[in-house]
Design a protein around this motif. Structure first.
Motif, short mmCIF file in Angstrom:
data_model
loop_
_atom_site.label_atom_id
_atom_site.label_comp_id
_atom_site.label_asym_id
_atom_site.label_seq_id
_atom_site.Cartn_x
_atom_site.Cartn_y
_atom_site.Cartn_z
N GLY A 14 -4.16 20.63 14.14
CA GLY A 14 -2.73 20.86 14.16
C GLY A 14 -1.89 19.65 13.81
N GLU A 15 -2.54 18.50 13.61
CA GLU A 15 -1.79 17.29 13.29
C GLU A 15 -1.31 17.32 11.84
OE1 GLU A 15 -2.21 12.42 13.60
OE2 GLU A 15 -3.83 13.74 14.27
N LEU A 16 -0.06 16.90 11.64
CA LEU A 16 0.52 16.89 10.32
C LEU A 16 0.32 15.54 9.65
CD1 LEU A 16 3.92 18.69 11.07
CD2 LEU A 16 1.85 19.68 10.09
N ARG A 17 -0.04 15.58 8.37
CA ARG A 17 -0.19 14.36 7.58
C ARG A 17 0.50 14.57 6.25
NH1 ARG A 17 -4.74 14.91 10.69
NH2 ARG A 17 -5.53 13.02 11.72
N TRP A 18 1.25 13.57 5.81
CA TRP A 18 2.05 13.73 4.61
C TRP A 18 1.19 13.69 3.36
CZ3 TRP A 18 6.51 15.62 3.42
CH2 TRP A 18 7.07 15.36 2.16
N GLY A 19 1.43 14.69 2.48
CA GLY A 19 0.70 14.74 1.22
C GLY A 19 -0.24 15.93 1.18
N ARG A 20 0.14 16.96 0.45
CA ARG A 20 -0.70 18.16 0.40
C ARG A 20 -2.08 17.86 -0.21
NH1 ARG A 20 2.51 22.66 1.27
NH2 ARG A 20 4.77 22.34 1.00
N HIS A 21 -2.13 16.89 -1.09
CA HIS A 21 -3.39 16.53 -1.76
C HIS A 21 -3.85 15.13 -1.35
CE1 HIS A 21 -2.58 20.05 -4.16
NE2 HIS A 21 -1.41 19.55 -4.52
N GLY A 22 -3.38 14.67 -0.21
CA GLY A 22 -3.67 13.33 0.23
C GLY A 22 -2.56 12.38 -0.17
N ALA A 23 -2.71 11.14 0.18
CA ALA A 23 -1.68 10.14 -0.08
C ALA A 23 -2.33 8.82 -0.49
CB ALA A 23 -0.80 9.95 1.15
N ALA A 24 -1.52 7.95 -1.08
CA ALA A 24 -2.02 6.65 -1.54
C ALA A 24 -0.91 5.62 -1.45
CB ALA A 24 -2.54 6.74 -2.97
N GLY A 25 -1.29 4.38 -1.24
CA GLY A 25 -0.33 3.28 -1.20
C GLY A 25 -0.87 2.10 -1.98
N LEU A 26 0.04 1.22 -2.40
CA LEU A 26 -0.35 0.07 -3.21
C LEU A 26 -0.23 -1.21 -2.41
CD1 LEU A 26 -1.17 -0.71 -6.17
CD2 LEU A 26 1.22 -1.36 -6.50
N LEU A 27 -1.37 -1.87 -2.22
CA LEU A 27 -1.38 -3.21 -1.65
C LEU A 27 -1.33 -4.19 -2.81
CD1 LEU A 27 -1.65 -5.26 0.62
CD2 LEU A 27 -4.12 -4.93 0.57
N LEU A 28 -0.13 -4.67 -3.11
CA LEU A 28 0.07 -5.55 -4.25
C LEU A 28 0.15 -6.98 -3.77
CD1 LEU A 28 0.49 -5.68 -7.31
CD2 LEU A 28 2.96 -5.45 -6.89
N ARG A 29 -0.72 -7.81 -4.33
CA ARG A 29 -0.85 -9.21 -3.92
C ARG A 29 -0.47 -10.11 -5.09
NH1 ARG A 29 -5.59 -8.45 -1.99
NH2 ARG A 29 -5.14 -8.38 0.23
N ALA A 30 0.18 -11.24 -4.77
CA ALA A 30 0.58 -12.19 -5.81
C ALA A 30 0.54 -13.60 -5.24
CB ALA A 30 1.98 -11.87 -6.33
N PRO A 31 0.28 -14.60 -6.09
CA PRO A 31 0.24 -15.98 -5.61
C PRO A 31 1.64 -16.55 -5.41
CG PRO A 31 -0.21 -15.93 -7.96
CD PRO A 31 -0.11 -14.50 -7.51
N LEU A 32 1.81 -17.28 -4.30
CA LEU A 32 3.03 -18.04 -4.08
C LEU A 32 2.93 -19.37 -4.83
CD1 LEU A 32 3.39 -17.33 -0.26
CD2 LEU A 32 4.68 -16.27 -2.13
N ALA A 33 3.96 -20.20 -4.72
CA ALA A 33 3.98 -21.45 -5.47
C ALA A 33 2.82 -22.36 -5.11
CB ALA A 33 5.31 -22.17 -5.24
N ASP A 34 2.34 -22.29 -3.87
CA ASP A 34 1.23 -23.14 -3.45
C ASP A 34 -0.14 -22.51 -3.72
OD1 ASP A 34 1.15 -21.14 -1.57
OD2 ASP A 34 1.35 -22.45 0.18
N GLY A 35 -0.16 -21.35 -4.37
CA GLY A 35 -1.41 -20.69 -4.72
C GLY A 35 -1.93 -19.74 -3.68
N THR A 36 -1.35 -19.71 -2.48
CA THR A 36 -1.79 -18.78 -1.45
C THR A 36 -1.19 -17.40 -1.70
OG1 THR A 36 0.05 -19.41 0.01
CG2 THR A 36 -2.03 -20.63 0.25
#
Length: 282
Positions: A14-36
C-alpha cells in the motif's frame, strides 16, 4: 509516451512511490578549483515530498526512457543542466520495492561546476563539496544511499609501458618517447573523474602518476594531471616502491597494470586494475 511516468505507483504493502515506471536521479560530480569533488544538490520546494530537504535532481521515468535518459532529462528540467556537458560513468539501483519499482541513481561527471537554473521544484541548487554533504538536511532516501555513492580519494599509479603495449600494434616502439607523451596527454584530458573500483566502491581520480622507464624517460610531459616518475632501473621496482608510500590525500592506492608479477609485489590493500580500465577513458 512523454510524461506517462508521472504518477504514484502503489506497492503490495500500500505504500506509494513516485513514478509509474520507476524513477531516476542524477548524481552529478565536478571538480572544484582545488581538484576535490563537489556534487550538485537540490533544495526541495516545501510543497514537494520531504520538502525542505536536500537531494538529487530526479523524478519519474517515462515508459520509453532508459534510466540514464530519465535522470539526465530531469536534471535538465529541474536544474537547467547542459546535457552536452554530462559524462555518465555508472548507474546503480539505490532503492526498490517488491512491486518491481526501482529508483536508479545515475552517476556522472562534468568538467567543472555547471551553471544552474531553478524551476518550481527547487528553492536552491548548490554545488556541495563531498565532505560537506552528510552535514546537510538530506532527503531520507538520499541519506540512506549516499554512503555507497560518495567517492574515496584515489592515488593512481600507471605502469606506462604496460599500458602502451596493451593498446595493440600502434607502432609505439618506433618512437617510444612520442607515443608515451601522446598517451599521457590523452589520459590527462580524461581526469579528474569518477571511477568504479572493486566491491562497488566509487573513487575520485584527480591525477594519474605515470612511471617511465628506458627510452620513455625522455618523453616531454608538462601537465599537473599526469606527474611523472622516472625509474632509474626497472619500472616495476619503482611502481612497487611508490605503492608502499602512503599518500596523505588519498584513501585508496590503485596500480594500473596487467603484469601479474608486479601485482604480486603490491602491498596488501592496493587495488590493481587492468589497462582496459584506463584505456576505456580515451
Amino acid at each position: 509516451m512523454q510524461g506517462d511516468g508521472d504518477g504514484w505507483a502503489t506497492g503490495p504493502d500500500g505504500e506509494l512511490r513516485w513514478g509509474r515506471h520507476g524513477a531516476a536521479g542524477l548524481l552529478l560530480r565536478a571538480p572544484l578549483a582545488d581538484g576535490t569533488p563537489a556534487v550538485l544538490l537540490q533544495h526541495r520546494a516545501a510543497w514537494s515530498h520531504q520538502g525542505g530537504t536536500w537531494a538529487l535532481p530526479g523524478g519519474a521515468r517515462d515508459s520509453h526512457e532508459s534510466t540514464v535518459d530519465a535522470a539526465v532529462r530531469e536534471a535538465h528540467e529541474e536544474a537547467g543542466i547542459d546535457v552536452g556537458s554530462v559524462a555518465v560513468r555508472a548507474q546503480r539501483v539505490t532503492s526498490g520495492a517488491s512491486s518491481g519499482w526501482t529508483y536508479t541513481t545515475v552517476v556522472a561527471d562534468a568538467p567543472a561546476p555547471l551553471d544552474t537554473t531553478l524551476n518550481q521544484e527547487s528553492t536552491e541548487l548548490r554545488w556541495v563539496p563531498e565532505d560537506d554533504v552528510e552535514a546537510m538536511a538530506l532527503h531520507s532516501g538520499f541519506a540512506q544511499s549516499w554512503p555507497s555513492l560518495r567517492t574515496r580519494p584515489v592515488r593512481m599509479l600507471l605502469d606506462t609501458a604496460n599500458i602502451l603495449g596493451s593498446r595493440g600494434p600502434t607502432g609505439w616502439w618506433r618512437d617510444r618517447p612520442g607515443a608515451t607523451a601522446t598517451l599521457l596527454a590523452e589520459i590527462a584530458g580524461a581526469v579528474p573523474r569518477t571511477v568504479e573500483l572493486p566491491d562497488d566502491v566509487f573513487g575520485w581520480v584527480s591525477r594519474v602518476e605515470a612511471v617511465l622507464e628506458g627510452r620513455a624517460r625522455t618523453a616531454v610531459v608538462d601537465d599537473a594531471r599526469v606527474p611523472v616518475h622516472t625509474a632509474e632501473g626497472s619500472g616495476d621496482d619503482e611502481l612497487a616502491r611508490l605503492a608502499t608510500v602512503t599518500a596523505v590525500d588519498a584513501d585508496v592506492t590503485v596500480v594500473v597494470t596487467a603484469d601479474r608479477g608486479l601485482r604480486d609485489r603490491l602491498p596488501r590493500g592496493t587495488v590493481a586494475l587492468s589497462p582496459s580500465a584506463v584505456l576505456g577513458w580515451l
